[in-house]
Design a protein around this motif. Structure first.
Motif, PDB file in Angstrom:
ATOM      1  N   LEU A  55      28.203  54.463   3.630  1.00  0.00           N
ATOM      2  CA  LEU A  55      28.892  55.022   4.801  1.00  0.00           C
ATOM      3  C   LEU A  55      30.408  54.923   4.671  1.00  0.00           C
ATOM      4  N   ARG A  56      30.870  53.936   3.945  1.00  0.00           N
ATOM      5  CA  ARG A  56      32.310  53.711   3.811  1.00  0.00           C
ATOM      6  C   ARG A  56      32.937  54.422   2.618  1.00  0.00           C
ATOM      7  N   ASN A  57      32.147  54.748   1.614  1.00  0.00           N
ATOM      8  CA  ASN A  57      32.690  55.304   0.376  1.00  0.00           C
ATOM      9  C   ASN A  57      32.903  56.811   0.511  1.00  0.00           C
ATOM     10  N   LYS A  58      34.160  57.202   0.707  1.00  0.00           N
ATOM     11  CA  LYS A  58      34.506  58.616   0.883  1.00  0.00           C
ATOM     12  C   LYS A  58      34.683  59.324  -0.450  1.00  0.00           C
ATOM     13  N   TYR A  59      34.638  58.576  -1.536  1.00  0.00           N
ATOM     14  CA  TYR A  59      34.949  59.143  -2.845  1.00  0.00           C
ATOM     15  C   TYR A  59      33.725  59.608  -3.626  1.00  0.00           C
ATOM     16  N   ILE A  60      32.550  59.445  -3.064  1.00  0.00           N
ATOM     17  CA  ILE A  60      31.339  59.934  -3.721  1.00  0.00           C
ATOM     18  C   ILE A  60      31.208  61.418  -3.430  1.00  0.00           C
ATOM     19  N   GLU A  61      31.106  62.207  -4.492  1.00  0.00           N
ATOM     20  CA  GLU A  61      30.959  63.661  -4.341  1.00  0.00           C
ATOM     21  C   GLU A  61      29.652  63.959  -3.613  1.00  0.00           C
ATOM     22  N   ASP A  62      29.741  64.825  -2.623  1.00  0.00           N
ATOM     23  CA  ASP A  62      28.607  65.109  -1.744  1.00  0.00           C
ATOM     24  C   ASP A  62      27.789  66.326  -2.198  1.00  0.00           C
ATOM     25  N   ALA A  63      27.805  66.638  -3.476  1.00  0.00           N
ATOM     26  CA  ALA A  63      27.074  67.801  -3.980  1.00  0.00           C
ATOM     27  C   ALA A  63      25.587  67.489  -4.093  1.00  0.00           C
ATOM     28  N   PRO A  64      24.730  68.450  -3.719  1.00  0.00           N
ATOM     29  CA  PRO A  64      23.287  68.252  -3.882  1.00  0.00           C
ATOM     30  C   PRO A  64      22.951  68.078  -5.370  1.00  0.00           C
ATOM     31  N   PRO A  65      22.049  67.171  -5.692  1.00  0.00           N
ATOM     32  CA  PRO A  65      21.716  66.947  -7.099  1.00  0.00           C
ATOM     33  C   PRO A  65      20.944  68.113  -7.704  1.00  0.00           C
ATOM     34  N   GLU A  66      21.164  68.303  -8.995  1.00  0.00           N
ATOM     35  CA  GLU A  66      20.372  69.267  -9.765  1.00  0.00           C
ATOM     36  C   GLU A  66      19.549  68.464 -10.750  1.00  0.00           C
ATOM     37  N   PHE A  67      18.257  68.675 -10.732  1.00  0.00           N
ATOM     38  CA  PHE A  67      17.347  67.898 -11.566  1.00  0.00           C
ATOM     39  C   PHE A  67      16.946  68.680 -12.817  1.00  0.00           C
ATOM     40  N   SER A  68      16.384  67.967 -13.777  1.00  0.00           N
ATOM     41  CA  SER A  68      16.010  68.575 -15.049  1.00  0.00           C
ATOM     42  C   SER A  68      14.802  69.495 -14.923  1.00  0.00           C
ATOM     43  N   SER A  69      14.054  69.352 -13.831  1.00  0.00           N
ATOM     44  CA  SER A  69      12.891  70.226 -13.619  1.00  0.00           C
ATOM     45  C   SER A  69      12.648  70.410 -12.125  1.00  0.00           C
ATOM     46  N   GLN A  70      11.963  71.488 -11.798  1.00  0.00           N
ATOM     47  CA  GLN A  70      11.609  71.715 -10.394  1.00  0.00           C
ATOM     48  C   GLN A  70      10.623  70.667  -9.913  1.00  0.00           C
ATOM     49  N   GLU A  71       9.806  70.144 -10.818  1.00  0.00           N
ATOM     50  CA  GLU A  71       8.840  69.119 -10.431  1.00  0.00           C
ATOM     51  C   GLU A  71       9.547  67.876  -9.891  1.00  0.00           C
ATOM     52  N   VAL A  72      10.609  67.451 -10.557  1.00  0.00           N
ATOM     53  CA  VAL A  72      11.382  66.299 -10.076  1.00  0.00           C
ATOM     54  C   VAL A  72      12.060  66.652  -8.752  1.00  0.00           C
ATOM     55  N   ALA A  73      12.594  67.861  -8.645  1.00  0.00           N
ATOM     56  CA  ALA A  73      13.251  68.294  -7.413  1.00  0.00           C
ATOM     57  C   ALA A  73      12.265  68.292  -6.240  1.00  0.00           C
ATOM     58  N   VAL A  74      11.043  68.750  -6.460  1.00  0.00           N
ATOM     59  CA  VAL A  74      10.022  68.757  -5.407  1.00  0.00           C
ATOM     60  C   VAL A  74       9.712  67.324  -4.971  1.00  0.00           C
ATOM     61  N   MET A  75       9.591  66.425  -5.926  1.00  0.00           N
ATOM     62  CA  MET A  75       9.328  65.020  -5.602  1.00  0.00           C
ATOM     63  C   MET A  75      10.489  64.440  -4.785  1.00  0.00           C
ATOM     64  N   PHE A  76      11.712  64.766  -5.201  1.00  0.00           N
ATOM     65  CA  PHE A  76      12.900  64.303  -4.484  1.00  0.00           C
ATOM     66  C   PHE A  76      12.891  64.822  -3.042  1.00  0.00           C
ATOM     67  N   ILE A  77      12.601  66.092  -2.875  1.00  0.00           N
ATOM     68  CA  ILE A  77      12.605  66.689  -1.537  1.00  0.00           C
ATOM     69  C   ILE A  77      11.550  66.028  -0.646  1.00  0.00           C
ATOM     70  N   ARG A  78      10.389  65.780  -1.190  1.00  0.00           N
ATOM     71  CA  ARG A  78       9.343  65.117  -0.393  1.00  0.00           C
ATOM     72  C   ARG A  78       9.764  63.710   0.017  1.00  0.00           C
ATOM     73  N   ASP A  79      10.353  62.961  -0.923  1.00  0.00           N
ATOM     74  CA  ASP A  79      10.840  61.626  -0.558  1.00  0.00           C
ATOM     75  C   ASP A  79      12.023  61.723   0.396  1.00  0.00           C
ATOM     76  N   GLY A  80      12.871  62.717   0.213  1.00  0.00           N
ATOM     77  CA  GLY A  80      13.995  62.928   1.130  1.00  0.00           C
ATOM     78  C   GLY A  80      13.513  63.214   2.540  1.00  0.00           C
ATOM     79  N   LEU A  81      12.477  64.008   2.665  1.00  0.00           N
ATOM     80  CA  LEU A  81      11.924  64.304   3.986  1.00  0.00           C
ATOM     81  C   LEU A  81      11.279  63.064   4.600  1.00  0.00           C
ATOM     82  N   ALA A  82      10.587  62.270   3.783  1.00  0.00           N
ATOM     83  CA  ALA A  82      10.006  61.016   4.288  1.00  0.00           C
ATOM     84  C   ALA A  82      11.115  60.104   4.797  1.00  0.00           C
TER      85      ALA A  82
END
Length: 140
Positions: A55-82
């Motif tokens: 919450l305090r670190n303003k220097y972390i780039e806020d860009a959405p991550p790009e993963f090496s595969s859609q399978e990893v991205a789908v897993m990330f999205i499901r955990d993100g929603l949880a």
């Protein structure tokens, strides 16, 4: 599923960015993120520090991550929603950011809408996470 260190780092950082979207970190979010960090092979102290500082670190780039595969991205999205729904609701900024992750990883927005509805219907502290299925590959 095996993932590389770069994907594991992007996964954890992406979830950190997600939890700061509503400018607060709940105890449920903290607990889930610690569990995910452990599943991804990160040290407990590293995870605690990263969560405490997000919450305090303003220097972390806020860009959405790009993963090496859609399978990893789908897993990330499901955990993100949880993670987003673990407090019973999803913040508008959290949803917008998850949709941006999907777009960056070329995932269909209709699928995202269905996943959001499914996660909203099951908005409780999850027993299982996608990260629990991962093992980290340390070489390229």
């Amino acid at each position: 599923m095996q993932i590389g260190i770069k994907d594991a780092s992007s996964y954890f950082k992406g979830l950190l960015l997600l939890i700061r979207k509503d400018h607060r970190v709940t105890e449920q979010e903290n607990s889930l993120l610690m569990r995910i960090g452990k599943s991804l092979g990160f040290e407990k102290e590293f995870c605690e520090s990263a969560i405490k500082e997000i919450l305090r670190n303003k220097y972390i780039e806020d860009a959405p991550p790009e993963f090496s595969s859609q399978e990893v991205a789908v897993m990330f999205i499901r955990d993100g929603l949880a993670l987003a729904f673990c407090d019973g609701r999803i913040d508008r900024k959290e949803e917008k950011w998850i949709r941006a992750v999907a777009a960056r990883n070329r995932i269909d927005q209709e699928w995202i809408t269905a996943e959001i509805e499914k996660a909203g219907a099951n908005s409780s502290f999850p027993d299982k996470l996608e990260a629990d299925k991962m093992s980290i590959v340390h070489s390229s």
